[in-house]
Design an enzyme around this catalytic site. Structure first.
Site, PDB file in Angstrom:
ATOM      1  N   HIS A  44      39.552  51.171  39.262  1.00 35.31           N
ATOM      2  CA  HIS A  44      39.234  51.492  40.655  1.00 35.31           C
ATOM      3  C   HIS A  44      37.752  51.857  40.799  1.00 35.31           C
ATOM      4  O   HIS A  44      37.361  52.580  41.706  1.00 35.31           O
ATOM      5  CB  HIS A  44      40.130  52.620  41.196  1.00 35.31           C
ATOM      6  CG  HIS A  44      41.534  52.146  41.470  1.00 35.31           C
ATOM      7  ND1 HIS A  44      41.986  51.817  42.724  1.00 35.31           N
ATOM      8  CD2 HIS A  44      42.562  51.924  40.633  1.00 35.31           C
ATOM      9  CE1 HIS A  44      43.259  51.424  42.649  1.00 35.31           C
ATOM     10  NE2 HIS A  44      43.630  51.468  41.383  1.00 35.31           N
ATOM     11  N   GLY A 132      51.828  38.162  37.679  1.00 35.89           N
ATOM     12  CA  GLY A 132      52.055  39.424  38.373  1.00 35.89           C
ATOM     13  C   GLY A 132      52.149  40.637  37.466  1.00 35.89           C
ATOM     14  O   GLY A 132      52.603  41.690  37.890  1.00 35.89           O
ATOM     15  N   ALA A 133      51.674  40.530  36.219  1.00 32.40           N
ATOM     16  CA  ALA A 133      51.745  41.671  35.297  1.00 32.40           C
ATOM     17  C   ALA A 133      50.426  42.423  35.239  1.00 32.40           C
ATOM     18  O   ALA A 133      50.251  43.331  34.437  1.00 32.40           O
ATOM     19  CB  ALA A 133      52.141  41.200  33.896  1.00 32.40           C
ATOM     20  N   ASP A 182      38.044  40.286  37.917  1.00 31.99           N
ATOM     21  CA  ASP A 182      38.971  39.345  37.289  1.00 31.99           C
ATOM     22  C   ASP A 182      38.297  38.009  37.027  1.00 31.99           C
ATOM     23  O   ASP A 182      38.358  37.456  35.932  1.00 31.99           O
ATOM     24  CB  ASP A 182      40.200  39.116  38.182  1.00 31.99           C
ATOM     25  CG  ASP A 182      41.050  40.362  38.311  1.00 31.99           C
ATOM     26  OD1 ASP A 182      40.730  41.370  37.646  1.00 31.99           O
ATOM     27  OD2 ASP A 182      42.025  40.329  39.078  1.00 31.99           O
ATOM     28  N   TYR A 234      46.932  51.089  47.288  1.00 35.40           N
ATOM     29  CA  TYR A 234      45.598  50.566  46.958  1.00 35.40           C
ATOM     30  C   TYR A 234      44.673  50.735  48.167  1.00 35.40           C
ATOM     31  O   TYR A 234      43.549  51.241  48.048  1.00 35.40           O
ATOM     32  CB  TYR A 234      45.714  49.090  46.562  1.00 35.40           C
ATOM     33  CG  TYR A 234      44.410  48.399  46.260  1.00 35.40           C
ATOM     34  CD1 TYR A 234      43.842  48.460  44.989  1.00 35.40           C
ATOM     35  CD2 TYR A 234      43.738  47.668  47.236  1.00 35.40           C
ATOM     36  CE1 TYR A 234      42.648  47.816  44.707  1.00 35.40           C
ATOM     37  CE2 TYR A 234      42.539  47.019  46.970  1.00 35.40           C
ATOM     38  CZ  TYR A 234      41.998  47.097  45.699  1.00 35.40           C
ATOM     39  OH  TYR A 234      40.813  46.460  45.433  1.00 35.40           O
TER      40      TYR A 234
END
Ligand code: ADP
Ligand code: MG
Length: 398
Positions: A44, A132-133, A182, A234
């Site tokens: 974050h 999705g992990a 990412d 989030y």
């Protein structure tokens, strides 16, 4: 505990080729691969203009592809069966191809929006990155597709410009609000290194992280915790950080250093915002401290920083769940040098720095703790840092 070790790259590449041949009746012109990633530390911090330190996993998404005449794109994935075809209409506006193929259409859309003459193409996707992990299967898919289209079309798009373009595909076409980490990781990482990324300037540095030489490994445990309210939480964390930055009069929380923390905390109106600030400021410093230790070759000593990161996420940022806390505690009790949740939170994966020889016993300890708490059995694998996007075996038929 089921223990799927990462499938060798060759297998997933063969599956991509086989899917291409079966689907299109001819061999592909080439194959392009991009890895999943895990963030070693720095959670974050990305949307606070701060620092992150991901590395590429030995799990890959492979796209087998060949040009096709005109401006039509067809994509199939071994995970989804039915192929999806789209044309220029679907890539003139964002979001027109729904679902998983939107990640592919998004790349075509972003390339065209940047003025690149994207060739029509047929694509077949195979992947060992779990979806999705929190290991970034989405960026792996975007990066492999992007590499394929750039090569097939001979497009002029250097590697350091590719993360931003893939991020646009995900943010604007698919509509998923992610930072630049990412895509940077899956495109730019190098084997044996972690990628030190400054999310404000997008400057990167390759930090030696030779786990194998140090007799160490990173154990990655998929907590398999259902993501509870992850999107809303989030957004709430982001809003709290923006609020704190406004009150403090800084462009982003990255501009608050640990030396300024006490004074900054005093200026914030409530305890929750104070805790959010403390996480971001101390987490940025932990990334910098981790980088310093790794540069000095002191890999083992980063363990306590990883664990401190977890504690901060648990107590100050409040983004962990019982499954990930249990995995971290069990890993530490079984001798891990450090352990933390990795990824946005509310589920996802935990990573533990372990002596390579102890990886199995630490994994077993986590599974035992899970069973005792009645949680669904976790999965795990060990990861050594690998490299970002690659073209495999040139352009020859394969
Ligand atoms: P993560 O990136 O953490 O794995 P995301 O929700 O960001 O999770 O992205 C997962 C989505 O990406 C999937 O639901 C699917 O739509 C798409 N995707 C990723 N890899 C593939 C693949 N190999 N085949 C089809 N769709 C994929
Ligand atoms: Mg993703």
């Amino acid at each position: 505990m089921t223990a799927p070790s990462p499938t060798p790259v060759g297998d997933v590449a063969d599956r991509a080729s086989a899917a291409f041949r079966t689907g299109y009746g001819e061999p592909p012109a080439g194959r392009w691969a991009a890895p999943g990633r895990v963030n070693l530390i720095g959670e974050h911090t990305d949307y606070n203009d701060g620092y992150v330190l991901p590395f590429a996993l030995p799990l890959r998404t492979v796209v087998a592809a060949a040009p096709q005449p005109g401006t039509t794109w067809t994509v199939r994935s071994e995970l989804t069966g039915e192929p999806v075809t789209f044309g220029v209409d679907e890539v003139t506006g964002a979001g027109r191809v729904p679902g998983w193929a939107g990640y592919v259409a998004g790349v075509v859309w972003a390339l065209r929006a940047a003025g690149h003459p994207v060739p029509g193409a047929r694509l077949a996707v195979a992947s060992d990155v779990p979806l999705g992990a929190g290991l970034s299967s989405s960026a792996a898919l975007e990066a492999a597709v992007l590499a394929a289209l750039v090569d097939l079309g001979g497009l002029d798009l250097p590697a350091d410009a590719q993360p931003r373009l893939a991020q646009r595909a995900e943010n604007e076409y698919v509509g998923a609000p992610t930072g630049i980490m990412d895509q940077s990781a899956v495109i730019r990482c190098r084997a044996g290194h972690a990628l030190f990324l400054d999310c404000r300037t997008e400057a990167v540095d390759h930090i030696p992280f030779d786990l194998a030489a140090a007799g160490l490994a990173v154990l990655v445990v998929d907590s398999r915790a259902p993501h509870r309210h992850a999107d809303g939480e989030y957004a709430a964390r982001r809003a709290a950080c923006e609020r704190a930055a406004r009150v403090l009069g800084v462009p982003a929380l990255r501009d608050v250093g640990v030396a300024d923390l006490a004074a900054a905390l005093d200026r914030l109106p409530d305890d929750e915002t104070r805790r959010r600030l403390r996480h971001v400021v101390t987490e940025n410093q932990r990334v910098l401290d981790t980088v310093d230790l790794l540069r000095a070759g002191r890999i083992r000593e980063i363990g306590p920083l990883l664990t401190a990161s977890h504690t901060s996420m648990r107590d100050d940022f409040e983004i962990t769940v019982p499954e990930v806390d249990t995995a971290v505690e069990a890993a530490l009790a079984a001798g891990a040098l450090g352990a933390r949740m990795t990824g946005g939170g509310f589920g996802g994966c935990v990573l533990a720095l372990v002596d390579a020889a102890a990886a199995d016993s630490v994994a077993t300890a986590v599974a035992t703790a899970y069973a005792a708490r009645g949680f669904a059995a976790p999965t795990h694998f060990t990861a050594l840092p690998t490299h970002g996007t690659t073209q495999m075996q040139g352009r020859a038929p394969c």
